[in-house]
Design a protein around this motif. Structure first.
Motif, PDB file in Angstrom:
ATOM      1  N   LEU A 180      -1.317   6.894  -0.111  1.00 20.47           N
ATOM      2  CA  LEU A 180      -1.448   6.228  -1.416  1.00 20.47           C
ATOM      3  C   LEU A 180      -0.092   6.109  -2.108  1.00 20.47           C
ATOM      4  CD1 LEU A 180      -4.699   8.013  -2.682  1.00 20.47           C
ATOM      5  CD2 LEU A 180      -4.505   5.613  -2.001  1.00 20.47           C
ATOM      6  N   LYS A 181       0.729   7.142  -1.959  1.00 14.96           N
ATOM      7  CA  LYS A 181       2.017   7.154  -2.649  1.00 14.96           C
ATOM      8  C   LYS A 181       3.125   6.484  -1.837  1.00 14.96           C
ATOM      9  CE  LYS A 181       0.545   9.743  -6.127  1.00 14.96           C
ATOM     10  NZ  LYS A 181       0.174   9.066  -7.370  1.00 14.96           N
ATOM     11  N   GLN A 182       2.753   5.889  -0.709  1.00  8.65           N
ATOM     12  CA  GLN A 182       3.717   5.176   0.140  1.00  8.65           C
ATOM     13  C   GLN A 182       4.817   6.103   0.679  1.00  8.65           C
ATOM     14  OE1 GLN A 182       2.942   1.533   0.394  1.00  8.65           O
ATOM     15  NE2 GLN A 182       1.178   2.698  -0.311  1.00  8.65           N
ATOM     16  N   HIS A 183       4.418   7.346   0.957  1.00 10.47           N
ATOM     17  CA  HIS A 183       5.372   8.308   1.526  1.00 10.47           C
ATOM     18  C   HIS A 183       5.140   8.545   3.009  1.00 10.47           C
ATOM     19  CE1 HIS A 183       5.693  10.269  -2.710  1.00 10.47           C
ATOM     20  NE2 HIS A 183       6.486   9.236  -2.590  1.00 10.47           N
ATOM     21  N   ILE A 184       4.340   7.707   3.631  1.00  7.61           N
ATOM     22  CA  ILE A 184       3.854   8.066   4.968  1.00  7.61           C
ATOM     23  C   ILE A 184       4.984   8.155   6.003  1.00  7.61           C
ATOM     24  CG2 ILE A 184       3.339   5.704   5.759  1.00  7.61           C
ATOM     25  CD1 ILE A 184       0.973   8.640   6.243  1.00  7.61           C
ATOM     26  N   ARG A 185       6.029   7.338   5.831  1.00 12.26           N
ATOM     27  CA  ARG A 185       7.098   7.355   6.838  1.00 12.26           C
ATOM     28  C   ARG A 185       7.790   8.700   6.904  1.00 12.26           C
ATOM     29  NH1 ARG A 185       9.630   1.793   8.310  1.00 12.26           N
ATOM     30  NH2 ARG A 185      10.553   3.223   9.802  1.00 12.26           N
ATOM     31  N   THR A 186       7.852   9.372   5.778  1.00  9.67           N
ATOM     32  CA  THR A 186       8.570  10.650   5.750  1.00  9.67           C
ATOM     33  C   THR A 186       7.622  11.842   5.787  1.00  9.67           C
ATOM     34  OG1 THR A 186       8.561  10.515   3.363  1.00  9.67           O
ATOM     35  CG2 THR A 186      10.540   9.705   4.483  1.00  9.67           C
ATOM     36  N   ALA A 187       6.309  11.554   5.806  1.00  8.25           N
ATOM     37  CA  ALA A 187       5.350  12.668   5.777  1.00  8.25           C
ATOM     38  C   ALA A 187       5.354  13.409   7.107  1.00  8.25           C
ATOM     39  CB  ALA A 187       3.950  12.136   5.481  1.00  8.25           C
ATOM     40  N   ARG A 188       5.201  14.730   7.037  1.00 10.82           N
ATOM     41  CA  ARG A 188       5.025  15.520   8.271  1.00 10.82           C
ATOM     42  C   ARG A 188       3.542  15.678   8.509  1.00 10.82           C
ATOM     43  NH1 ARG A 188       8.517  20.682   9.129  1.00 10.82           N
ATOM     44  NH2 ARG A 188       7.158  20.483  10.924  1.00 10.82           N
ATOM     45  N   LEU A 189       3.023  15.041   9.531  1.00 10.60           N
ATOM     46  CA  LEU A 189       1.567  15.040   9.732  1.00 10.60           C
ATOM     47  C   LEU A 189       1.139  16.109  10.732  1.00 10.60           C
ATOM     48  CD1 LEU A 189       1.045  11.191   9.856  1.00 10.60           C
ATOM     49  CD2 LEU A 189       0.834  12.700   7.908  1.00 10.60           C
ATOM     50  N   ARG A 199      -6.082  13.279   9.502  1.00  8.71           N
ATOM     51  CA  ARG A 199      -4.786  13.379  10.162  1.00  8.71           C
ATOM     52  C   ARG A 199      -4.572  12.193  11.101  1.00  8.71           C
ATOM     53  NH1 ARG A 199      -2.861  17.266  14.809  1.00  8.71           N
ATOM     54  NH2 ARG A 199      -0.612  17.023  14.607  1.00  8.71           N
ATOM     55  N   LYS A 200      -5.595  11.885  11.892  1.00  8.06           N
ATOM     56  CA  LYS A 200      -5.454  10.767  12.821  1.00  8.06           C
ATOM     57  C   LYS A 200      -5.232   9.452  12.083  1.00  8.06           C
ATOM     58  CE  LYS A 200      -7.876  12.676  16.791  1.00  8.06           C
ATOM     59  NZ  LYS A 200      -9.207  13.036  17.304  1.00  8.06           N
ATOM     60  N   ALA A 201      -5.961   9.269  10.985  1.00 11.05           N
ATOM     61  CA  ALA A 201      -5.828   8.024  10.226  1.00 11.05           C
ATOM     62  C   ALA A 201      -4.419   7.905   9.656  1.00 11.05           C
ATOM     63  CB  ALA A 201      -6.867   7.969   9.109  1.00 11.05           C
ATOM     64  N   ALA A 202      -3.895   9.018   9.138  1.00  8.01           N
ATOM     65  CA  ALA A 202      -2.547   8.997   8.566  1.00  8.01           C
ATOM     66  C   ALA A 202      -1.520   8.747   9.665  1.00  8.01           C
ATOM     67  CB  ALA A 202      -2.262  10.317   7.847  1.00  8.01           C
ATOM     68  N   HIS A 203      -1.704   9.406  10.794  1.00  8.69           N
ATOM     69  CA  HIS A 203      -0.766   9.242  11.899  1.00  8.69           C
ATOM     70  C   HIS A 203      -0.793   7.806  12.439  1.00  8.69           C
ATOM     71  CE1 HIS A 203       1.847  10.567  15.103  1.00  8.69           C
ATOM     72  NE2 HIS A 203       1.021  10.081  16.012  1.00  8.69           N
ATOM     73  N   ALA A 204      -1.994   7.248  12.539  1.00  5.88           N
ATOM     74  CA  ALA A 204      -2.114   5.866  13.015  1.00  5.88           C
ATOM     75  C   ALA A 204      -1.370   4.922  12.066  1.00  5.88           C
ATOM     76  CB  ALA A 204      -3.585   5.461  13.112  1.00  5.88           C
TER      77      ALA A 204
END
Lengths: 659, 659
Positions: A650-659, B67-72
């Protein structure tokens, strides 16, 4: 929650004496009373609650099952329950457990295949549960074909022992219930080898685990085979795998009633007739048919009650929508299943009688009816279980979307029932029918359910006399149509088998058609036993009338479904088929007002049904809403994982998120 | 584990060019290549592993899904995937998640029903996932009947807002995927009320949760509805419930493309044709048919491969037992499903074309083909999904006992597919057919899949010319038999409906028969589209030949199964039916050597299949054995609960045990 009966209006519509119908369903007033007492005992005991079952992890579910089994055993002892009562109590606990195999397979195997000395040694321990046993037959690579088993039991005359061994990966025992984690002993089926000679498969009593610390004995590898179909359901059972690395057992642990190995290692057949095995099979199959009618009736009870609650479409001028049970499409799918539940109940009852009859004959060395009983029970087992499995799933569909919820009870009922289905029975009955046909005219006496074939000549050329829809209500008309269909299909198939130079090739090539012949024959049996039941006295206002309606629904629905059989063999004309269909619709209207009472007659507690949709009072929506909040996901408003996996998106941080 | 291909011998037997068949299955070389790349991408990424899924608790499964959704999403952004690629990647992740609804329902609803201004405001946020949305239509007491929804949206001209409210328990939104725990927004369907007047059901964009802390906004009660069918499966989805207590939204959040409410509270219909809705439905249904062929093909792939591994009976002189795929009974159940998977694939492809065609016509204000397209897609959706659900379960049965293990992949495949099934489509097509029949001879042009009805006169009296089994291989013969059956059943049913003074009563009373008419019509469509496909150029050695065999299997198996329809309407004679059956057996023998290659053509990775029984290399038994040990129950040799619940039984201490 207010104690309102949302089905009160439906219950008032019933046109028969419910209490009397309950007794007909149970089989007798005595059984009804015991059954009712045991059902209430289980339902009122908090240890036996099962509404949270699909939420448990495998380990927790298994521990819960151990607890229930121990508690049930405690109650059985405290209340000094009879064997009959104890069995019913266990069945109302309604959670597959190692005890099913201990009482249902291990003990019967020893009783049936053991000698008197073996009985004296093993049965008292087993009855007290000082040992717990299972039935280790199937292997990883070998299912129905017992003769293909690979485990070996090699006699060593030096030590007077058998050496039990798993020579290959595929010889690992696989599936036996109660084996994985609980059983201390097993009846193990293995190829008997003496002096280098293979004498086929025999049973052996083998101890698996120490009675001190429950650890597997030396040479034994044992474990659980893992998760099975669905959640909850059969995952409460420790279906197991088992490998032997040259495990030694004394010679007297081979089950020796039918064959023996002497001290010198000689293989000897006893004079006990081998046919006795079939007697046991008739018994087991009768219980399976009985289980099928029970499982199907539970599903039908849920679907029927919910179909009276649920409304969809058809609203006019702001009035409530139509109850889905009033739709002809719903009736045409649901009522035949209701009729089948009753039909299977009665054929199950008849099979009980058949077992008694066969047993008495065996004791008098009369084997004449055994092949027929063997074939017909095999076929009925196969047919009733497959109709039941499909029927449970059909009931789920008939509940619409909510049938997909775990707390509808239907997914678990389906998953638990599936292992009961075995399909090889069709082959047995098909082969028996081909043999019977080939002997027609030879003067050989036709017994039991094949007696109608004695009238083959008439049935090959008789013409159905139906002229108006109502003619289809006559039992004699129905019976003759089903008999003619079965005979004509049998004879036609037999002729085609005869066209092959090797009949075995014919059997192999035509096997799909042979199965259809078997189905035709088995359906005839169920129809005829239902009709016979109705020739008895049945007390209670309107009870017999309702059963007559159900009998006709059962038969005419089959006729409609298998119209191709009836018409293409010339048993009936297309016009007569259409009349049967018309009559069927009228019958549905007669079932409709009695539908709720007809499922009330099964007398199932809400605990046993385990279904929000099928609850007795019909207060479905309130219960669904309350149950939803109990899901662990609802323990927190914001779900676990929000911070790690939702917020970064939601916050558009996904590229830097550690999943 | 050695890299042995246990299917190598089977693969050598294939009589066609596998690579070319893969392209035919995928639809084009381009799609094949993208699909293959996405499948490998998912299969090789450890985050996407799914083999432990049935072991997880609800909460852990849900977190794993987040987790999978975020990673995808991360991968999609990193790799700058196109929309087509992203969709494929998500589908190969193969775990139901809120993203399915966000991309598949929320965004399309806004696109289809929103105005340009609404598109500009909401779509960019949705595309970036700055908001996550779901589709809140069904309610606790209301499923398919959208017009029966109870949630209200009352316009308040004072504040220029709608007041969204749940007036009853049964009006609670119930089932929407992604609603329970994740969605920040929803398209909510509610009765529009202005100035005391009810204007029917419309869509509204409603924010549900705070974008700061994810807490539900004031007046909103939201949660998960609880466990659903099976383990793993659809439990990864947060299907939700939702209640509104007078929640206020601005007027411009009503989706206003088709109808508007003005600032003064006046309800206005726009001049956008309402038929556009049907265009969207055609699109959605086309994807459903496509999903069905995919699910069915997965099940068939598993069952076919395992049928070549599994051996049972038939051993002679110590040789291995027979591969079960060589049994005619197995072939007669498995190969028609294999043929259906291909048939549905091609009819799905045709539906894609149909959607393009309908869209182009709509843009040119040509609505002439829409009713027919609406009816035929509704019917095909209903038919293909129900055949697929039953087919997956049949594949499970065809795997014998091991199909009951969770790691066969079949129980979960079945459970996940079930929600796709919707049955009301049959009614749409049945009614359309009755209308078409009633207009025969009126000069009204028959379009698309009903064109054959223009030849009703011929089809009512034509005679099937089959004299030998081989005649059944002619496409024209098959087509005419199916057309004649559909026309004759339609006309007969129409006559019977006409016998009722009120046709609506006729529809209600005869609805079960009308469904059979719908089935006959839809089966004809699939058969005819398969035949049309074969009139195209299809490159690759033997590829077309294999498809011809499958087409014939598909058609003749239906004919065999519905023999009653064909014979009782006089379309074929019983003798011709028997010849079709004979031809069918010969066709099975032709499929047999190609069976493994025909499922290899689906090009599914072991990850996507998720089945030990269906693994590419066929090393089934070793994998089953290894997988078993991973069950949590096997973490300890002596199970948790032994001391409390098993030992007291064995030691005869149960009476004093604290359970």
């Amino acid at each position: 929650m207010e104690a309102v009966d949302y089905h009160a209006e439906e219950r008032r519509k019933a046109e028969f004496n419910l209490e009397e119908m309950k007794i007909v369903w149970a089989g007798s007033r005595r059984i009804y009373e015991i059954s009712d007492r045991m059902a209430r005992l289980v339902a009122s005991d908090p240890v036996f609650r099962k509404d949270n079952r699909t939420q448990l992890t495998r380990k927790d579910l298994f521990k819960d099952t151990l607890r229930k089994a121990a508690h049930a055993w405690k109650r059985i002892i405290e209340l000094r329950l009879s064997e009959e009562e104890a069995n019913m109590l266990r069945s109302y606990v309604d959670q597959p457990a190692f005890t099913d195999l201990h009482w249902g397979m291990f003990i019967p195997a020893i009783k049936g295949q053991g000698t008197n000395e073996q009985h004296e040694k093993w049965l008292p321990m087993a009855y007290k549960m000082q040992i717990i046993g299972c039935y280790a037959q199937t292997e990883l690579g070998h299912g129905s074909n017992v003769q293909g088993l690979e485990t070996t039991a090699t006699f060593d005359p030096q030590s007077d022992e058998f050496d039990i061994h798993s020579p290959t990966l595929t010889s690992s025992k696989w599936w036996p219930g109660g084996l994985g984690k609980v059983s201390t002993h097993a009846v193990v089926y293995a190829r008997l080898i003496t002096d280098g000679q293979d004498h086929g498969v025999h049973g052996f009593i083998v101890q698996l685990r120490s009675l001190d610390d429950h650890l597997p004995l030396p040479g034994i590898t044992v474990g659980d085979i893992g998760m099975k179909y669905g959640s909850g359901a059969y995952n409460s059972m420790d279906n197991g795998l088992l490998r032997f690395d040259h495990v030694r057992i004394p010679r007297n642990q081979m089950l020796m009633r039918v064959s023996q190995v002497t001290r010198e290692g000689k293989f000897v057949q006893s004079d006990v007739p081998r046919q006795l095995v079939y007697g046991t099979m008739v018994y087991v199959r009768q219980t399976i048919v009985s289980d099928a009618s029970r499982a199907l009736s539970r599903a039908v009870c849920i679907a029927t009650r919910y179909s009276a609650v649920r409304r969809q479409f058809g609203s006019q001028n702001g009035a409530p929508e139509t109850q889905v049970i009033d739709y002809k499409t719903q009736q045409s799918r649901l009522f035949p299943l209701l009729a089948s539940a009753y039909a299977f109940r009665f054929v199950g009852e008849w099979l009980k009688w058949l077992y008694t009859d066969v047993t008495q004959r065996l004791q008098a060395n009369d084997f004449s009816t055994l092949p027929e009983a063997h074939a017909c029970t095999a076929g009925l087992k196969s047919m009733t279980t497959s109709v039941t499995a499909d029927g449970i799933e059909e009931c789920r569909k008939l509940c619409g979307g909510h049938g997909y919820l775990a707390n509808s009870g239907l997914p678990e009922l389906f998953a638990v029932f599936l292992p009961t289905c075995t399909y090889e029975g069709d082959n047995v009955v098909a082969r028996f029918l081909m043999k019977t046909v080939s002997q027609l005219g030879s003067g050989k006496k036709l017994v039991g359910t094949t007696a109608y074939m004695g009238r083959a000549e008439h049935l090959m050329q008789c013409r159905c006399e139906v002229e108006i829809a109502q003619d289809w209500l006559k039992p004699s008309v129905i019976l003759e149509a089903f008999e003619a269909r079965a005979v004509r299909m049998s004879i036609a198939c037999s002729k085609r088998v005869g066209n092959f130079s090797n009949p075995e090739d014919g059997f192999a090539e035509l096997s799909p058609d042979l199965l259809l012949v078997a189905t035709a024959h088995c359906q005839l049996i169920v129809v005829s036993k239902f009709i016979e039941k109705l020739q008895q006295d049945i007390p209670g206002k309107g009870v017999k009338r309702q059963l007559e309606i159900l009998c006709n629904v059962y038969a005419l629905n089959l006729l409609h479904k298998h119209l191709g059989d009836f018409v293409s063999t010339g048993c009936i004309t297309p016009k007569q088929g259409a009349l049967a269909n018309e009559q069927l619709r009228l019958l549905y209207s007669q079932v409709r007002p009695n539908a709720i009472a007809l499922v009330d007659a099964f007398s199932y507690t809400d605990h046993y049904l385990g279904s929000v949709l099928g609850c007795y009072d019909g207060n479905v929506y309130q219960k669904l809403y309350q149950e939803a909040w109990k899901d662990p996901l609802n323990e927190t408003v914001v779900p676990d994982g929000y911070l790690e996996y939702i917020q970064p998106i939601l916050k558009q941080h996904i590229r830097t998120a550690r999943l």
